[in-house]
Design a protein around this motif. Structure first.
Motif, PDB file in Angstrom:
ATOM      1  N   LEU A 131      19.310   7.224 -53.349  1.00 40.70           N
ATOM      2  CA  LEU A 131      20.093   8.442 -53.137  1.00 40.70           C
ATOM      3  C   LEU A 131      19.324   9.464 -52.316  1.00 40.70           C
ATOM      4  O   LEU A 131      19.889  10.153 -51.471  1.00 40.70           O
ATOM      5  CB  LEU A 131      20.483   9.054 -54.483  1.00 40.70           C
ATOM      6  CG  LEU A 131      21.605   8.307 -55.203  1.00 40.70           C
ATOM      7  CD1 LEU A 131      21.908   8.970 -56.528  1.00 40.70           C
ATOM      8  CD2 LEU A 131      22.855   8.311 -54.344  1.00 40.70           C
ATOM      9  N   ALA A 132      18.026   9.525 -52.566  1.00 39.31           N
ATOM     10  CA  ALA A 132      17.204  10.475 -51.807  1.00 39.31           C
ATOM     11  C   ALA A 132      17.326  10.196 -50.321  1.00 39.31           C
ATOM     12  O   ALA A 132      17.462  11.118 -49.509  1.00 39.31           O
ATOM     13  CB  ALA A 132      15.750  10.372 -52.249  1.00 39.31           C
ATOM     14  N   ASP A 133      17.320   8.909 -49.973  1.00 39.53           N
ATOM     15  CA  ASP A 133      17.448   8.561 -48.565  1.00 39.53           C
ATOM     16  C   ASP A 133      18.781   9.048 -48.006  1.00 39.53           C
ATOM     17  O   ASP A 133      18.852   9.531 -46.887  1.00 39.53           O
ATOM     18  CB  ASP A 133      17.332   7.051 -48.388  1.00 39.53           C
ATOM     19  CG  ASP A 133      15.890   6.601 -48.406  1.00 39.53           C
ATOM     20  OD1 ASP A 133      15.019   7.479 -48.275  1.00 39.53           O
ATOM     21  OD2 ASP A 133      15.635   5.397 -48.554  1.00 39.53           O
ATOM     22  N   LYS A 134      19.816   8.914 -48.823  1.00 40.75           N
ATOM     23  CA  LYS A 134      21.132   9.341 -48.331  1.00 40.75           C
ATOM     24  C   LYS A 134      21.150  10.836 -48.066  1.00 40.75           C
ATOM     25  O   LYS A 134      21.732  11.312 -47.080  1.00 40.75           O
ATOM     26  CB  LYS A 134      22.200   8.974 -49.350  1.00 40.75           C
ATOM     27  CG  LYS A 134      22.454   7.481 -49.372  1.00 40.75           C
ATOM     28  CD  LYS A 134      23.772   7.151 -50.039  1.00 40.75           C
ATOM     29  CE  LYS A 134      23.997   5.657 -49.951  1.00 40.75           C
ATOM     30  NZ  LYS A 134      24.416   5.077 -51.220  1.00 40.75           N
ATOM     31  N   VAL A 135      20.525  11.580 -48.964  1.00 45.39           N
ATOM     32  CA  VAL A 135      20.495  13.033 -48.766  1.00 45.39           C
ATOM     33  C   VAL A 135      19.699  13.369 -47.510  1.00 45.39           C
ATOM     34  O   VAL A 135      20.089  14.231 -46.714  1.00 45.39           O
ATOM     35  CB  VAL A 135      19.886  13.718 -50.004  1.00 45.39           C
ATOM     36  CG1 VAL A 135      19.816  15.208 -49.798  1.00 45.39           C
ATOM     37  CG2 VAL A 135      20.701  13.404 -51.224  1.00 45.39           C
ATOM     38  N   ILE A 136      18.583  12.663 -47.343  1.00 45.89           N
ATOM     39  CA  ILE A 136      17.752  12.917 -46.167  1.00 45.89           C
ATOM     40  C   ILE A 136      18.539  12.642 -44.896  1.00 45.89           C
ATOM     41  O   ILE A 136      18.476  13.403 -43.932  1.00 45.89           O
ATOM     42  CB  ILE A 136      16.471  12.052 -46.231  1.00 45.89           C
ATOM     43  CG1 ILE A 136      15.583  12.535 -47.365  1.00 45.89           C
ATOM     44  CG2 ILE A 136      15.715  12.096 -44.927  1.00 45.89           C
ATOM     45  CD1 ILE A 136      14.373  11.687 -47.590  1.00 45.89           C
ATOM     46  N   LEU A 137      19.302  11.554 -44.919  1.00 48.73           N
ATOM     47  CA  LEU A 137      20.125  11.234 -43.757  1.00 48.73           C
ATOM     48  C   LEU A 137      20.998  12.416 -43.387  1.00 48.73           C
ATOM     49  O   LEU A 137      21.084  12.817 -42.234  1.00 48.73           O
ATOM     50  CB  LEU A 137      21.079  10.077 -44.071  1.00 48.73           C
ATOM     51  CG  LEU A 137      20.569   8.683 -44.289  1.00 48.73           C
ATOM     52  CD1 LEU A 137      21.731   7.730 -44.232  1.00 48.73           C
ATOM     53  CD2 LEU A 137      19.566   8.358 -43.232  1.00 48.73           C
ATOM     54  N   ARG A 138      21.637  12.941 -44.402  1.00 41.12           N
ATOM     55  CA  ARG A 138      22.601  13.986 -44.113  1.00 41.12           C
ATOM     56  C   ARG A 138      21.920  15.236 -43.568  1.00 41.12           C
ATOM     57  O   ARG A 138      22.419  15.874 -42.654  1.00 41.12           O
ATOM     58  CB  ARG A 138      23.405  14.309 -45.370  1.00 41.12           C
ATOM     59  CG  ARG A 138      24.862  14.377 -45.002  1.00 41.12           C
ATOM     60  CD  ARG A 138      25.826  14.244 -46.138  1.00 41.12           C
ATOM     61  NE  ARG A 138      25.555  13.202 -47.082  1.00 41.12           N
ATOM     62  CZ  ARG A 138      25.520  13.414 -48.407  1.00 41.12           C
ATOM     63  NH1 ARG A 138      25.678  14.638 -48.866  1.00 41.12           N
ATOM     64  NH2 ARG A 138      25.316  12.417 -49.230  1.00 41.12           N
ATOM     65  N   HIS A 139      20.767  15.550 -44.153  1.00 43.15           N
ATOM     66  CA  HIS A 139      20.046  16.727 -43.650  1.00 43.15           C
ATOM     67  C   HIS A 139      19.577  16.507 -42.218  1.00 43.15           C
ATOM     68  O   HIS A 139      19.744  17.366 -41.360  1.00 43.15           O
ATOM     69  CB  HIS A 139      18.837  17.019 -44.532  1.00 43.15           C
ATOM     70  CG  HIS A 139      19.192  17.686 -45.820  1.00 43.15           C
ATOM     71  ND1 HIS A 139      19.797  18.906 -45.862  1.00 43.15           N
ATOM     72  CD2 HIS A 139      19.019  17.304 -47.096  1.00 43.15           C
ATOM     73  CE1 HIS A 139      19.992  19.248 -47.126  1.00 43.15           C
ATOM     74  NE2 HIS A 139      19.530  18.288 -47.895  1.00 43.15           N
ATOM     75  N   ALA A 140      18.984  15.344 -42.009  1.00 45.06           N
ATOM     76  CA  ALA A 140      18.346  15.127 -40.705  1.00 45.06           C
ATOM     77  C   ALA A 140      19.389  15.023 -39.603  1.00 45.06           C
ATOM     78  O   ALA A 140      19.142  15.440 -38.468  1.00 45.06           O
ATOM     79  CB  ALA A 140      17.496  13.863 -40.751  1.00 45.06           C
ATOM     80  N   ALA A 141      20.559  14.474 -39.956  1.00 44.08           N
ATOM     81  CA  ALA A 141      21.567  14.290 -38.919  1.00 44.08           C
ATOM     82  C   ALA A 141      22.040  15.637 -38.362  1.00 44.08           C
ATOM     83  O   ALA A 141      22.485  15.704 -37.214  1.00 44.08           O
ATOM     84  CB  ALA A 141      22.745  13.505 -39.475  1.00 44.08           C
ATOM     85  N   THR A 142      21.932  16.693 -39.157  1.00 45.35           N
ATOM     86  CA  THR A 142      22.351  18.001 -38.639  1.00 45.35           C
ATOM     87  C   THR A 142      21.434  18.473 -37.528  1.00 45.35           C
ATOM     88  O   THR A 142      21.776  19.389 -36.793  1.00 45.35           O
ATOM     89  CB  THR A 142      22.348  19.063 -39.741  1.00 45.35           C
ATOM     90  OG1 THR A 142      21.013  19.190 -40.234  1.00 45.35           O
ATOM     91  CG2 THR A 142      23.264  18.691 -40.874  1.00 45.35           C
ATOM     92  N   LYS A 143      20.268  17.881 -37.427  1.00 49.77           N
ATOM     93  CA  LYS A 143      19.318  18.327 -36.412  1.00 49.77           C
ATOM     94  C   LYS A 143      19.408  17.504 -35.140  1.00 49.77           C
ATOM     95  O   LYS A 143      18.629  17.700 -34.223  1.00 49.77           O
ATOM     96  CB  LYS A 143      17.895  18.258 -36.975  1.00 49.77           C
ATOM     97  CG  LYS A 143      17.637  19.252 -38.074  1.00 49.77           C
ATOM     98  CD  LYS A 143      17.727  20.666 -37.547  1.00 49.77           C
ATOM     99  CE  LYS A 143      17.764  21.682 -38.663  1.00 49.77           C
ATOM    100  NZ  LYS A 143      18.402  22.928 -38.269  1.00 49.77           N
ATOM    101  N   ILE A 144      20.328  16.562 -35.109  1.00 51.60           N
ATOM    102  CA  ILE A 144      20.495  15.751 -33.897  1.00 51.60           C
ATOM    103  C   ILE A 144      21.717  16.255 -33.153  1.00 51.60           C
ATOM    104  O   ILE A 144      22.813  16.312 -33.726  1.00 51.60           O
ATOM    105  CB  ILE A 144      20.662  14.261 -34.260  1.00 51.60           C
ATOM    106  CG1 ILE A 144      19.430  13.799 -35.029  1.00 51.60           C
ATOM    107  CG2 ILE A 144      20.844  13.435 -32.999  1.00 51.60           C
ATOM    108  CD1 ILE A 144      19.493  12.355 -35.448  1.00 51.60           C
ATOM    109  N   ARG A 145      21.511  16.651 -31.924  1.00 49.23           N
ATOM    110  CA  ARG A 145      22.623  17.159 -31.126  1.00 49.23           C
ATOM    111  C   ARG A 145      22.952  16.166 -30.027  1.00 49.23           C
ATOM    112  O   ARG A 145      22.150  15.284 -29.716  1.00 49.23           O
ATOM    113  CB  ARG A 145      22.239  18.499 -30.489  1.00 49.23           C
ATOM    114  CG  ARG A 145      21.973  19.587 -31.482  1.00 49.23           C
ATOM    115  CD  ARG A 145      21.319  20.757 -30.802  1.00 49.23           C
ATOM    116  NE  ARG A 145      20.051  20.367 -30.178  1.00 49.23           N
ATOM    117  CZ  ARG A 145      19.210  21.223 -29.625  1.00 49.23           C
ATOM    118  NH1 ARG A 145      19.495  22.494 -29.603  1.00 49.23           N
ATOM    119  NH2 ARG A 145      18.087  20.814 -29.087  1.00 49.23           N
TER     120      ARG A 145
END
Lengths: 407, 641
Positions: free
Chosen positions: B425-439
């Motif tokens: 689950l931690a990985d899933k949360v990280i995915l979501r956070h990190a994806a906001t930083k990709i434009r």
């Protein structure tokens, strides 16, 4: 971002071709998809937050208005008045089947309420949002706690999406939601007593936020010494309060004010200071490096304090901080804790754009691009201390506070 | 049995690895140079061969320390005072510095309790040194060579054994105090001092050993590993003529012993006895990293396989995981951790409490046994350490009233929960956070192969973001190619380059995504070797560096460099390129040439927090300064769940 290579011309053309198609919608990209475009501020390409600030603190010229109108040309209905025409648009909201009538009514009232609070120049936008949300609780006809919470959530979401560019609005709403709903008070068996408890808490939070400015002014007195020269940028009510308190405490200091283009908030600020008999000197924005050697302390306000410990503030803050950092001058930021936002910009462009029309005094040919961003991000390594109502903090503590608040 | 000579009997330490710029004076020393015809076999090779894999030669020459030590510690033997004149030229500030190097008084208890083997090693070394010291070596610049002033210099080769007899004679005769006493008197005094010292030492041992800060003076000293020397010691024995054994043994106590520094297992003796794998020989290991456990390569697999039935107390699942670690089939922090936890889970399922034992205690020790077996196969990563701590605390917190089967199911579900919540689950949360930083339009750079970063890239691609990926890779692992393949299969546009080209590609990059093996509480990121240089280059180009790491990998330790804690890889992996005969330049070296070659294949490095813009964890995006907050909160949490 391949433009930095030599082939940037080709790349750019391709890039433009790619983006040409969705261009009319491109401004709306930042709006959250679920609410569609209903509660959106009609002038979404202009930051409502900065417009309010300009209305409150700026020296507005006639071209400014003219250009503002030109910039929002695609909306025929704008006439400079901010909130009044919103009545028609946000209705679509809801989408939530049953209580549509009621939901839309609430959305209407919260934004209206917010706008009426916002008109007061002394009141920060976040506090206005907090008051508006408190009004939501008061007028709510919900009969269960869950219902009330959902309603509150909806109201705060609509407020946030009404102006996505305002960090302090978003942060204020989030803080309010946390402060109000994260409490054991909600475990009353009686709904009415729980609700009154909530209202009580909401009022208390509103009061705390109002007092914050006083606390900051008191805390920062130790950092203003006799004979110092203070550089300020933009019109920050907290910084004004700080300087006012210092003047009342009979400190002798001198203030350098930047002009603060384009809304020239510095002019207004210097006016206020002159009223207090504080020696004040106006600079144009480009004279900062020139005068930095005589400056002892740099003081900023903040539109938002972000998780990295940096601040988001009016355009020009970053460059002043850079100059101050390279000349080893301390940079202090005065900010209320409700401006702490769960946001982590990595660079300047990593924020939803907040645009603002700029008056150059002469007509600009249409081929010339104008950078209209209203704010910039100052990374934490250029800040020395933050004066907040939680105390005087180093930038790295901001994140600690936010983690403790949200987790 | 010349006392003065014996006091110099210290292994010569080869100068390798990191040099400080201000020790150039040691260059003239003909260390590896050909002309010194008979000195290599005598002084060089014994010194380098004699060290067992875990020994570190004393950081500073005995008499180097003398200036400081005579002031601080009671002089153990009169023979040392004979050397004072050579010390006299030292400037006092330096001698203060020398106090930092291990004084003789820390020569350990273990040394006393040690068997003959390690002392043999000492004899031999001292002998060779003695031999060397009697060699005439003119033109040797004593004063400059004796002023090393940094840690690196401490490790550096020490010139003193070569000091000529003449100098020493001169030195001792110039000491007036020395000349007064007769030899018998000196001996008597010396014996009494020794007795007193031994007594005080025994006291100190009883009162407890000082905690070990690695590589500094108050090191706790586990007994030395005794695997290296047997062959060498026989040579030593032949060399030794007329040395009084008992006196020699006693004297040895006065020398700083080699340090064994398997950082984590301070209980070296027990670990040694339990060890199931052969330790590779110490040949040609880089000086600065000798405290690290040597790499155990997959060639020991058959050996370990043959020992399967002797290791009956190891559960087959654990055994399997251990073999996979050893063979290198399992890599990546998360994969290793999950495999280990699942093996433990199986072991717990098959566990039954032996009669007259309690589950809590017996299972804990059992798990401890498994863990030490896994450490044998490959050193634990920080994340695994955290997971083990979690499991042990869960076992310790089991209510005594629980029946055995209930306890076992509780533990198994706890492990499942840990894997699920802290990793998946931690990985899933990280995915979501990190994806906001990709434009759209971004160019993302990643280094090596991190599974979280891979997931982020794929997730962002699924979201329809338009971006390019630059995969940077390095020898010898070439893990980036694995990642590259998986990305290409999913249709991402990629650029592949080696670490050498990093400064060229960096100016086009807008974001750097890195994985981490662990993050320490000062914000230092401990990750695959090469990460630090990527982060540094990115920082120099003002490209934001995002480190993606689950919070269970955070560790409360503080680390400043990548030396004191690290893992060694297979040294042969960097000297050979498989399948490329044309570039294997190191193949046909003679044994003698190889003696001067030391291969260093580090697995990890530490990236200072200055180079990191943001750490993306399951708690959101935090600056590196906030790691301690998470560590504190996290500790509380996982002890309580």
């Amino acid at each position: 971002m391949w433009w930095r290579s030599a082939s940037f011309i080709l790349d750019r053309q391709q890039h433009q071709n790619r983006t040409v198609a969705p261009s009319p919608e491109s401004f709306l990209l930042s709006s959250p998809p679920p609410m569609a475009d209903s509660p959106l501020n009609p002038k979404s390409n202009i930051s409502a937050y900065y417009q309010t600030r300009a209305a409150h603190h700026a020296v507005v010229t006639s071209d400014w208005l003219a250009q503002a109108q030109a910039a929002v040309g695609r909306h025929s209905d704008d006439d400079g008045s901010l909130g009044d025409d919103k009545g028609a648009t946000p209705i679509g909201g809801g989408g939530g089947g049953g209580g549509e009538e009621e939901g839309s009514g609430k959305a209407f009232s919260v934004i209206d309420e917010f706008n009426s609070w916002r008109k007061q120049p002394a009141l920060a936008e976040a506090v206005a949002a907090i008051r508006a949300l408190a009004a939501v609780i008061r007028t709510s006809e919900a009969t269960t706690m869950m219902e009330l919470e959902i309603e509150l959530k909806k109201a705060s979401d609509s407020l946030k999406s009404w102006d996505t560019t305002s960090i302090s609005l978003t942060a204020g709403c989030d803080h309010f939601m946390l402060y109000v709903t994260r409490t054991s008070a909600l475990e009353y068996e009686d709904f009415n007593s729980a609700k009154s408890r909530l209202i009580e808490r909401a009022e208390k939070f509103g009061e705390i936020s109002c007092k914050a400015r006083r606390i900051i002014a008191m805390l920062s007195q130790d950092f203003i010494f006799d004979g110092c020269t203070i550089l300020v940028h933009g019109f920050s009510r907290v910084v004004l309060e700080v300087l006012k308190t210092a003047a009342e405490n009979k400190k002798h200091f001198r203030v350098l004010c930047t002009e603060g283009r384009p809304d020239r908030t510095g002019l207004r600020f210097s006016n206020e200071l002159a009223k207090l008999d504080v020696p004040v000197k106006l600079l144009i924005d480009s004279a900062v490096a020139y005068t930095m050697d005589e400056v002892d302390v740099v003081h900023f306000g903040a539109d938002g304090v972000v998780e990295s410990g940096g601040i988001i503030n009016m355009m020009g803050t970053f460059q002043i901080a850079l100059v101050a950092h390279s000349m080893n001058k301390p940079v202090y930021v005065a900010a209320e804790s409700y401006e702490f936002a769960r946001h982590y910009p990595l660079d300047q462009k990593d924020m939803s754009p907040a645009r603002r029309p700029i008056d150059f005094g002469v007509p600009i040919p249409s081929k010339v691009e104008v950078e209209t961003s209203a704010r910039d991000y100052t990374p934490p390594q250029y800040l020395t201390l933050l004066f907040t109502d939680l105390g005087v903090l180093t930038p790295s503590v901001i994140s600690d506070e936010l983690i403790q608040l949200y987790l | 049995m010349d006392a003065r000579r014996m006091s110099r009997a210290v292994p010569r330490v080869r100068q390798v690895g990191f040099f400080t710029p201000n020790t150039p004076a040691q260059q003239p020393q003909p260390q590896s140079a050909a002309p010194s015809s008979e000195s290599p076999p005598l002084s060089d090779s014994p010194a380098s061969n004699s060290l067992s894999p875990v020994m570190i030669p004393p950081p500073r020459h005995l008499s180097d320390n003398l200036g400081g030590r005579t002031a601080a510690v009671p002089v153990p033997g009169r023979e040392n005072s004979g050397e004072l004149p050579t010390v006299g030229s030292y400037n006092p500030s330096e001698s203060v510095l020398w106090l930092d190097s291990p004084p003789r008084s820390r020569i350990g208890d273990e040394e006393l309790s040690e068997g003959a083997e390690s002392s043999l090693g000492w004899y031999r070394r001292s002998d060779s040194a003695k031999f060397a010291s009697s060699l005439p070596s003119g033109g040797f610049n004593l004063s400059t060579a004796k002023h090393p002033d940094s840690v690196a210099a401490v490790e550096a080769k020490n010139p003193l054994p070569e000091q000529s007899e003449a100098q020493k004679e001169q030195a001792s005769s110039s000491k007036p105090l020395k000349a007064k006493t007769t030899k018998a008197e000196r001996r008597a005094l010396q014996e009494s001092q020794r007795a007193a010292k031994a007594a005080s030492r025994a006291e100190a041992n009883k009162s407890g050993t000082p905690g070990g800060a690695p590589s500094s003076k108050p090191m706790k000293q586990p007994p030395q590993k005794k695997d290296g020397p047997p062959v060498a010691s026989s040579i030593a024995a032949s060399e030794r003529i007329g040395v009084d054994r008992s006196v020699e043994k006693e004297r040895k106590k006065d020398l700083p012993p080699p340090r064994k520094q398997f950082d984590d297992e301070s209980r070296g003796g027990r670990a040694k006895r339990r060890s199931v794998l052969n330790q590779p020989e110490a040949r040609n290991r880089v000086e600065l990293f000798r405290h690290l456990p040597p790499h155990k390569n997959g060639t020991q697999l058959p050996y370990l396989g043959s020992k399967f039935f002797e290791l009956h107390e190891k559960h087959p699942a654990v055994y399997k995981v251990g073999l996979q670690y050893l063979a290198g089939d399992l890599s990546g922090g998360n994969a290793r951790c999950i495999a280990m936890l699942q093996a433990f889970q199986e072991a717990i399922r098959d566990y039954s409490t032996p009669p007259e034992k309690t589950l809590t205690r017996d299972l804990t020790s059992k798990i401890g046994g498994f863990v030490s077996f896994l450490i044998e196969c490959r050193p634990l990563s920080m994340s695994m350490g955290n997971a083990i701590r979690f499991l042990k605390s869960r076992i310790a917190r089991l209510p005594l009233t629980l029946s055995e089967s209930e306890a076992k199911t509780t533990l198994c579900s706890d492990i499942d929960r840990f894997i699920n919540e802290k990793i998946v689950l931690a990985d899933k949360v990280i995915l979501r956070h990190a994806a906001t930083k990709i434009r759209d339009g971004d160019v993302l750079l990643t280094y090596g192969s991190s599974c979280v970063v891979e997931m982020i890239l794929l997730y962002a691609h699924e979201l329809g973001k338009q971006f390019r990926v630059v995969v940077v890779d390095s020898h010898p692992m070439l893990e980036g190619q694995k990642l590259l393949r998986r990305l290409l299969v999913k249709g991402l546009s990629c650029t592949y380059t080696q670490l050498n080209a990093i400064s060229y590609v960096m100016h086009k990059v807008t974001r750097v995504f890195l994985g981490a093996s662990s993050i320490f509480s000062n914000g230092t990121v401990y990750s695959t070797v090469g990460t630090a240089s990527v982060a540094m280059v990115a920082h120099a180009f003002r490209v934001p560096v995002l480190v993606c790491c689950e919070a269970y990998k955070f560790h409360e330790r503080v680390q400043l460099d990548s030396i004191c804690f690290n893992e060694l890889g297979d040294p042969d992996a960097i000297s050979k390129v498989p399948g490329r005969v044309d570039v294997n330049y190191l193949d046909n070296l003679t044994d003698k040439q190889k003696e001067n070659l030391e291969l260093l294949n580090l697995k990890y490095d530490a990236t200072p927090s200055d180079y990191i813009s943001v750490i993306v964890t399951d708690y959101g995006m935090i600056p590196p300064t906030s790691v301690p907050v998470i560590v504190r909160g996290y500790r509380k949490e996982y002890l309580l769940i």
